[in-house]
Design an enzyme around this catalytic site. Structure first.
Site, PDB file in Angstrom:
ATOM      1  N   ALA A 180       0.812  -1.220   0.000  1.00 43.26           N
ATOM      2  CA  ALA A 180       0.000   0.000   0.000  1.00 43.26           C
ATOM      3  C   ALA A 180       0.842   1.266   0.000  1.00 43.26           C
ATOM      4  O   ALA A 180       0.436   2.281  -0.567  1.00 43.26           O
ATOM      5  CB  ALA A 180      -0.930  -0.002   1.207  1.00 43.26           C
TER       6      ALA A 180
ATOM      7  N   ASN B  96      -4.800   3.241  10.992  1.00 37.42           N
ATOM      8  CA  ASN B  96      -3.870   2.186  11.375  1.00 37.42           C
ATOM      9  C   ASN B  96      -3.419   2.267  12.829  1.00 37.42           C
ATOM     10  O   ASN B  96      -2.917   1.287  13.377  1.00 37.42           O
ATOM     11  CB  ASN B  96      -2.633   2.205  10.463  1.00 37.42           C
ATOM     12  CG  ASN B  96      -1.965   3.560  10.420  1.00 37.42           C
ATOM     13  OD1 ASN B  96      -2.579   4.546   9.978  1.00 37.42           O
ATOM     14  ND2 ASN B  96      -0.721   3.639  10.835  1.00 37.42           N
TER      15      ASN B  96
ATOM     16  N   HIS C  59       0.240  -8.224   3.916  1.00 33.27           N
ATOM     17  CA  HIS C  59       0.719  -8.616   5.242  1.00 33.27           C
ATOM     18  C   HIS C  59      -0.178  -8.151   6.383  1.00 33.27           C
ATOM     19  O   HIS C  59       0.120  -8.410   7.546  1.00 33.27           O
ATOM     20  CB  HIS C  59       2.154  -8.144   5.468  1.00 33.27           C
ATOM     21  CG  HIS C  59       2.316  -6.668   5.630  1.00 33.27           C
ATOM     22  ND1 HIS C  59       2.199  -5.792   4.583  1.00 33.27           N
ATOM     23  CD2 HIS C  59       2.598  -5.909   6.719  1.00 33.27           C
ATOM     24  CE1 HIS C  59       2.405  -4.560   5.014  1.00 33.27           C
ATOM     25  NE2 HIS C  59       2.648  -4.607   6.314  1.00 33.27           N
TER      26      HIS C  59
ATOM     27  N   CYS D 165       5.709   1.950  11.008  1.00 30.94           N
ATOM     28  CA  CYS D 165       6.491   2.723  10.036  1.00 30.94           C
ATOM     29  C   CYS D 165       7.135   3.953  10.651  1.00 30.94           C
ATOM     30  O   CYS D 165       8.075   4.506  10.088  1.00 30.94           O
ATOM     31  CB  CYS D 165       5.606   3.142   8.864  1.00 30.94           C
ATOM     32  SG  CYS D 165       4.941   1.739   7.943  1.00 30.94           S
TER      33      CYS D 165
END
Length: 357
Positions: free
Chosen positions: A75, A135, A179, A300
């Site tokens: 993504a 997220n 994932h 991230c």
């Protein structure tokens, strides 16, 4: 201490590879090694597997045509592709860094917000991008109301696809990763409503000339099967995650000075909690020492030291941002391990608070 699968509570960062997915991938690490662009039988075997996977992803997503699915490395790549090619415009202030940072570079503006609610935009714009599930907090938004205001409407479905119901009818582009749904790392897909887009990589005819390069057949096969399984088991996965979330919340009930972040309309798979008077990263480290995996935000951006940009955009104060941890749920966690995690959190927070006294 050995690592136990049932004590893994960081499914928002990455999920374990489902054994059923691994089994389907294995031949492409061995005897099925042909290049999917070759016309001989080895190549045709790979090409056939890729097209079956494309059909599985399209079906799981609700796309009208498998040709609307273009395979990517994930993504992040897809988000950069669309924001860079079709910006500037507006993005929500709660986006993943792959949208947020790309948006900055193209001059995009942020949609106004109040805590976890998004405001309106006026006028007409080249691009609007609104994720469906955040997220970090699991907060759910609906991109559809922005359709009349954009030439291009994009949504990052990374935490939504295979987990909550996705309606792509209003979208021009959507992005996802394998994932997050028990598939392999390093592969994802871009949904293209009209079957065309400005190319990302030149140099070959792969993916209809939109993304040239030798296809990652084993990864694509894994994404396809993970998509199929997640679509079939979405409701039971969500029910299981909801039960685990309630167990953790009940297990930390005795603690004082903690808050759930993200509002009331959230994915069952993510729980973001702030413990005042402590630092989230310290909780993560202590929990890891006791065998539990969780996070202090997006994987991230972990280790950046800046605190969560998402929580700051929601207007939370510094202490609430610093004390946040993300607990994310999945298939292999159990009620017993969720209860043990809650006890670990309780003991850890109490211990850390005493150390500051």
């Amino acid at each position: 201490m050995g690592r136990r699968l049932d004590q893994y509570f960081d499914y928002g960062a990455s999920t374990p590879l489902d054994p059923r997915v691994r089994e389907l991938m294995l031949p492409f690490f061995g005897e099925n090694y042909g290049n999917a662009s070759s016309i001989h039988s080895w190549g045709r075997t790979g090409r056939s597997a890729v097209e079956r996977a494309r059909m599985k992803v399209a079906t799981a997503l609700g796309a009208d045509d498998p040709a609307q699915i273009v395979f990517t490395s994930g993504a992040t790549e897809g988000n950069n592709w669309i924001i860079q090619r079709y910006g500037p415009g507006f993005v929500s202030p709660f986006e993943h860094s792959s949208v947020r940072e790309s948006a900055k570079s193209t001059g995009c503006q942020c949609i106004c917000c109040a805590e976890h609610s998004l405001g309106a935009v006026t006028g007409h714009h080249k691009l609007i991008s609104v994720m469906q599930v955040n997220n970090e907090t699991g907060t759910i938004w609906d991109p559809a109301p922005y359709r009349p205001f954009a030439d291009v409407l994009h949504s990052d479905l990374t935490q939504a696809f295979g987990k909550v119901e996705c309606d792509i009818s209003s979208l021009d582009f959507a992005t996802l990763s394998a994932h997050k749904i028990y598939g392999p790392q390093g592969v994802g897909a871009l949904y293209i409503k009209e079957g065309h887009a400005e190319p990302l990589i030149y140099g070959g005819d792969q993916e209809n000339g939109l993304r040239s390069g030798t296809l990652n057949v084993m990864g694509i096969v894994g994404l396809g099967e993970a998509s199929k399984i997640s679509a079939a088991e979405r409701l039971q996965d969500a029910a299981h995650a909801r039960e685990l979330k309630e167990v953790v919340l009940e297990s930390i009930r005795a603690l004082s000075d903690w808050e759930v972040n993200g509002g009331d309309h959230c994915s069952p798979f993510i729980l973001n909690v702030s413990f005042r008077g402590v630092v989230g990263e310290s909780i993560v480290v202590e929990a890891d020492a006791k065998g539990f995996a969780l996070s202090a935000g997006s994987a991230c951006s972990s280790g950046s030291g800046k605190g969560s940009a998402v929580l700051r955009a929601m207007g939370y104060d510094d202490e609430r941002v610093r004390g946040a941890v993300r607990i994310s749920f999945g298939r292999y966690a159990t009620q017993e391990s969720a209860r043990a995690l809650g006890l670990t959190l309780t003991e850890t927070v109490q211990s850390l608070r005493k150390m500051k006294c």
